[in-house]
Motif scaffolding. Structure first.
Motif, PDB file in Angstrom:
ATOM      1  N   ILE A  68       7.797  -3.035  67.415  1.00 22.20           N
ATOM      2  CA  ILE A  68       8.253  -4.295  67.988  1.00 22.20           C
ATOM      3  C   ILE A  68       7.036  -5.191  68.154  1.00 22.20           C
ATOM      4  O   ILE A  68       6.121  -4.881  68.926  1.00 22.20           O
ATOM      5  N   LYS A  70       5.726  -8.828  69.244  1.00 23.30           N
ATOM      6  CA  LYS A  70       6.097 -10.035  69.970  1.00 23.30           C
ATOM      7  C   LYS A  70       4.975 -11.061  69.912  1.00 23.30           C
ATOM      8  O   LYS A  70       3.801 -10.726  70.082  1.00 23.30           O
ATOM      9  N   GLN A  74       8.308 -15.579  68.512  1.00 27.38           N
ATOM     10  CA  GLN A  74       9.319 -14.712  67.921  1.00 27.38           C
ATOM     11  C   GLN A  74       9.063 -13.246  68.264  1.00 27.38           C
ATOM     12  O   GLN A  74       7.978 -12.874  68.691  1.00 27.38           O
ATOM     13  N   THR A  75      10.101 -12.441  68.070  1.00 25.19           N
ATOM     14  CA  THR A  75      10.013 -10.988  68.212  1.00 25.19           C
ATOM     15  C   THR A  75      10.530 -10.351  66.937  1.00 25.19           C
ATOM     16  O   THR A  75      11.620 -10.683  66.472  1.00 25.19           O
ATOM     17  N   HIS A  77      11.394  -6.769  64.827  1.00 20.97           N
ATOM     18  CA  HIS A  77      11.703  -5.345  64.961  1.00 20.97           C
ATOM     19  C   HIS A  77      11.678  -4.689  63.581  1.00 20.97           C
ATOM     20  O   HIS A  77      12.291  -5.192  62.634  1.00 20.97           O
ATOM     21  N   HIS A 239       0.452 -12.212  72.305  1.00 24.20           N
ATOM     22  CA  HIS A 239       0.899 -11.199  71.349  1.00 24.20           C
ATOM     23  C   HIS A 239       0.975  -9.847  72.049  1.00 24.20           C
ATOM     24  O   HIS A 239       0.097  -9.476  72.827  1.00 24.20           O
ATOM     25  N   THR A 241       2.333  -5.805  70.849  1.00 28.55           N
ATOM     26  CA  THR A 241       2.932  -4.972  69.810  1.00 28.55           C
ATOM     27  C   THR A 241       3.157  -3.568  70.342  1.00 28.55           C
ATOM     28  O   THR A 241       2.255  -2.966  70.931  1.00 28.55           O
TER      29      THR A 241
END
Length: 267
Positions: A68, A70, A74-75, A77, A239, A241
């Motif tokens: 994931i 971020k 936006q995000t 997946h 950010h 992750t």
């Protein structure tokens, strides 16, 4: 003898602590016996390095993971299947989302390839790009395929206990002649020296570049592992992750043919 300020104790009475008591405590903490006990509790640095190098790998492993990523806008997946064999073979295949399904990364020895199914093209990634972004995320190619060997690439020492978080603090400094992005890694492992808790990565100019947290420890495939890795980068505020291990199997039998370009392109 001089006294310090009296301290109130249970029952309303007072007691005094002499300077000699303070000196005794200071001497106790610095005495050889205290140091020997601390050294006896400290895990062997060789064991710690082996545990960190082999944490998600063993002789061969397979599993499912979710990434994931971020940003401020936006995000993203990604759900993936992963395989590894020894220290020189890794395969990652994206299953979701559908628009990226079949995209894959293969590592064999010092060679790394990405397969892009939309254009049916295999691209070789040069060794100099091992620490570059993997598929546009804040994780590097090396993070995903585990090319770095702490034993091979770094000189490591344990410097003492850590209180925040609890565990043992160590420092890895890159060996002379090793090409890479990290000059130093400061880390904390748990009390047993078997699992990482946090790692701070410093670039070649000695600047803190990122921090990786290892959390949500669970049993998977007969091993206790952190199932969540959380990455924060200094130069990209906002950010975040995450890499989540959904299931893993260790010490499985995998054919060498799985780690081939023909297999990569057939997904």
């Amino acid at each position: 003898m001089q006294k310090i300020t009296p301290q109130k104790v249970e029952g309303g009475s007072y007691k005094t602590i002499s300077y000699s008591n303070i000196v005794f405590l200071m001497l106790y903490r610095s005495c050889p016996a205290h140091g020997k006990r601390l050294a006896a509790d400290m895990p062997r640095v060789e064991d710690v390095i082996h545990n960190l190098d082999d944490l998600y790998r063993t002789s061969a492993s397979t599993g499912h993971v979710e990434l994931i990523a971020k940003t401020e806008t936006q995000t993203r997946h990604l759900k993936m299947r992963v395989w590894s064999k020894g220290k020189d073979k890794s395969l990652i295949i994206i299953d979701e989302p559908a628009r990226e399904a079949g995209t894959a990364t293969l590592k064999v020895g010092n060679n790394l390839w990405n397969y892009l199914p939309k254009i049916s093209r295999t691209m070789r990634i040069p060794p100099s790009m091992m620490l570059s972004s993997w598929m546009g995320t804040d994780f590097t190619n090396d993070d995903l395929v585990k090319d770095t060997s702490y034993e091979r690439d770094f000189d490591t020492r344990i410097v003492g206990r850590s209180s925040d978080p609890n565990g043992w603090k160590g420092v890895m400094e890159v060996k002379p002649g090793v090409v890479g992005r990290w000059q130093k890694i400061e880390w904390v492992v748990n009390e047993e020296g078997t699992l990482p808790v946090v790692a701070h990565y410093y670039d070649r100019k000695g600047r803190l570049a990122r921090t990786m947290w290892f959390t949500d420890v669970k049993m998977m495939g007969g091993r206790k592992i952190p199932t969540r890795m959380l990455l924060e980068t200094v130069d990209q505020p906002g950010h975040l992750t995450e890499l989540l291990y959904l299931d893993m199997k260790f010490d499985v039998k995998l054919p060498d043919s799985l780690f081939s370009l023909s297999q990569l392109e057939s997904q």
